[in-house]
Write a protein that holds these residues in place. Structure first.
Motif, mmCIF file in Angstrom:
data_model
loop_
_atom_site.group_PDB
_atom_site.id
_atom_site.type_symbol
_atom_site.label_atom_id
_atom_site.label_comp_id
_atom_site.label_asym_id
_atom_site.label_seq_id
_atom_site.Cartn_x
_atom_site.Cartn_y
_atom_site.Cartn_z
ATOM 1 N N GLU A 113 34.440 37.387 79.851
ATOM 2 C CA GLU A 113 35.391 37.653 80.922
ATOM 3 C C GLU A 113 36.326 38.805 80.597
ATOM 4 O O GLU A 113 36.958 39.352 81.470
ATOM 5 N N HIS A 114 36.419 39.179 79.318
ATOM 6 C CA HIS A 114 37.335 40.241 78.917
ATOM 7 C C HIS A 114 36.650 41.602 78.829
ATOM 8 O O HIS A 114 37.277 42.569 78.403
ATOM 9 N N ALA A 115 35.393 41.682 79.177
ATOM 10 C CA ALA A 115 34.677 42.953 79.102
ATOM 11 C C ALA A 115 35.377 44.000 79.966
ATOM 12 O O ALA A 115 35.715 43.750 81.120
ATOM 13 N N GLY A 116 35.627 45.162 79.387
ATOM 14 C CA GLY A 116 36.272 46.247 80.124
ATOM 15 C C GLY A 116 37.788 46.139 80.188
ATOM 16 O O GLY A 116 38.424 46.929 80.872
ATOM 17 N N ASP A 117 38.389 45.206 79.458
ATOM 18 C CA ASP A 117 39.843 45.043 79.430
ATOM 19 C C ASP A 117 40.425 46.194 78.604
ATOM 20 O O ASP A 117 40.192 46.284 77.404
ATOM 21 N N PRO A 118 41.211 47.105 79.231
ATOM 22 C CA PRO A 118 41.678 48.289 78.494
ATOM 23 C C PRO A 118 42.613 47.945 77.338
ATOM 24 O O PRO A 118 42.573 48.618 76.304
ATOM 25 N N GLU A 119 43.444 46.924 77.461
ATOM 26 C CA GLU A 119 44.332 46.561 76.352
ATOM 27 C C GLU A 119 43.531 46.029 75.165
ATOM 28 O O GLU A 119 43.811 46.361 74.016
ATOM 29 N N ARG A 120 42.529 45.229 75.450
ATOM 30 C CA ARG A 120 41.667 44.702 74.392
ATOM 31 C C ARG A 120 40.922 45.844 73.716
ATOM 32 O O ARG A 120 40.842 45.908 72.489
ATOM 33 N N ASP A 121 40.366 46.742 74.513
ATOM 34 C CA ASP A 121 39.634 47.890 73.958
ATOM 35 C C ASP A 121 40.545 48.760 73.095
ATOM 36 O O ASP A 121 40.132 49.250 72.040
ATOM 37 N N LEU A 122 41.798 48.959 73.521
ATOM 38 C CA LEU A 122 42.749 49.753 72.749
ATOM 39 C C LEU A 122 43.043 49.091 71.411
ATOM 40 O O LEU A 122 43.069 49.756 70.367
ATOM 41 N N LEU A 123 43.260 47.784 71.420
ATOM 42 C CA LEU A 123 43.537 47.071 70.175
ATOM 43 C C LEU A 123 42.372 47.202 69.193
ATOM 44 O O LEU A 123 42.568 47.479 68.013
ATOM 45 N N ILE A 124 41.177 47.016 69.691
ATOM 46 C CA ILE A 124 39.999 47.094 68.823
ATOM 47 C C ILE A 124 39.797 48.511 68.303
ATOM 48 O O ILE A 124 39.547 48.726 67.117
ATOM 49 N N ALA A 125 39.931 49.489 69.174
ATOM 50 C CA ALA A 125 39.688 50.882 68.776
ATOM 51 C C ALA A 125 40.735 51.395 67.794
ATOM 52 O O ALA A 125 40.433 52.245 66.956
ATOM 53 N N SER A 126 41.960 50.909 67.867
ATOM 54 C CA SER A 126 43.029 51.454 67.035
ATOM 55 C C SER A 126 43.173 50.749 65.694
ATOM 56 O O SER A 126 43.974 51.184 64.862
ATOM 57 N N ILE A 127 42.426 49.715 65.421
ATOM 58 C CA ILE A 127 42.602 48.950 64.188
ATOM 59 C C ILE A 127 42.398 49.814 62.943
ATOM 60 O O ILE A 127 43.098 49.656 61.952
ATOM 61 N N ASP A 128 41.467 50.753 62.979
ATOM 62 C CA ASP A 128 41.219 51.603 61.812
ATOM 63 C C ASP A 128 42.329 52.613 61.563
ATOM 64 O O ASP A 128 42.416 53.181 60.484
ATOM 65 N N GLU A 129 43.179 52.829 62.555
ATOM 66 C CA GLU A 129 44.273 53.781 62.397
ATOM 67 C C GLU A 129 45.495 53.151 61.733
ATOM 68 O O GLU A 129 46.400 53.862 61.317
ATOM 69 N N LEU A 130 45.519 51.831 61.633
ATOM 70 C CA LEU A 130 46.653 51.134 61.045
ATOM 71 C C LEU A 130 46.544 51.110 59.527
ATOM 72 O O LEU A 130 45.445 51.115 58.974
ATOM 73 N N THR A 131 47.686 51.043 58.882
ATOM 74 C CA THR A 131 47.699 50.889 57.428
ATOM 75 C C THR A 131 47.312 49.450 57.103
ATOM 76 O O THR A 131 47.408 48.565 57.965
ATOM 77 N N PRO A 132 46.900 49.194 55.868
ATOM 78 C CA PRO A 132 46.584 47.805 55.497
ATOM 79 C C PRO A 132 47.756 46.857 55.746
ATOM 80 O O PRO A 132 47.564 45.737 56.205
ATOM 81 N N GLU A 133 48.965 47.316 55.467
ATOM 82 C CA GLU A 133 50.141 46.466 55.701
ATOM 83 C C GLU A 133 50.320 46.183 57.186
ATOM 84 O O GLU A 133 50.580 45.037 57.584
ATOM 85 N N ASP A 134 50.148 47.209 58.032
ATOM 86 C CA ASP A 134 50.258 47.004 59.476
ATOM 87 C C ASP A 134 49.174 46.054 59.985
ATOM 88 O O ASP A 134 49.435 45.217 60.849
#
Length: 156
Positions: A113-134
């Protein structure tokens, strides 16, 4: 008293108290723990695991000795490590993810049901940009939200 260096990376020195070896292992991240446990169980060396998995020995050594991984190893590396350790890839991936403060879910959610959810996609896509602590902070927040949701009484 003399020190004896064997060069054997599989086991702690015989004269080292078990409690000291156990204390060192408590400082291991989940991936290190998995690797060292398997080495002990099978009597393998880093080189043997590397040969079995088609990886450089230095890669296995680095993963087994690096306490704070900045990011999970590449999927091909995890596949080779799993093969070398004779373990399911999902177990190795989960340990690698936990070692960097992430949570790994082997199965995709049954609901789409969450397919295409832009907030979910943003969270998943940005995880590699965070520091380990973040990432640890985000993971703690998500875990807190999940726990809160599971404790709320069901409506209806």
């Amino acid at each position: 008293m003399t020190a004896h260096a064997t060069g054997d990376e599989r086991n702690p020195p015989r004269d080292q108290p078990l409690s000291a070896a156990a204390a060192v292992e408590q400082d291991f991240n989940p991936l290190q723990h998995l690797i060292h446990q398997r080495l002990r169980e099978r009597g393998w060396s880093y080189g043997e695991v590397a040969r079995r998995g088609g990886l450089p020995r230095s890669t296995v050594y680095t993963l087994a000795t690096t306490r704070n991984l900045a990011r999970p190893p590449r999927p091909a590396t995890l596949d080779g490590l799993a093969k070398g350790l004779d373990l399911p890839v999902s177990a190795v991936r989960a340990a690698a993810a936990q070692s960097t403060g992430l949570h790994y879910y082997d199965e995709a959610p049954a609901e789409r049901e969450h397919a295409g959810d832009p907030e979910r996609d943003l969270l998943i896509a940005s995880i590699d940009e965070l520091t380990p602590e973040d990432r640890r902070h985000v993971a703690a927040l998500v875990e807190s939200l999940r726990n809160r949701a599971s404790q709320e009484p069901a409506d209806g």
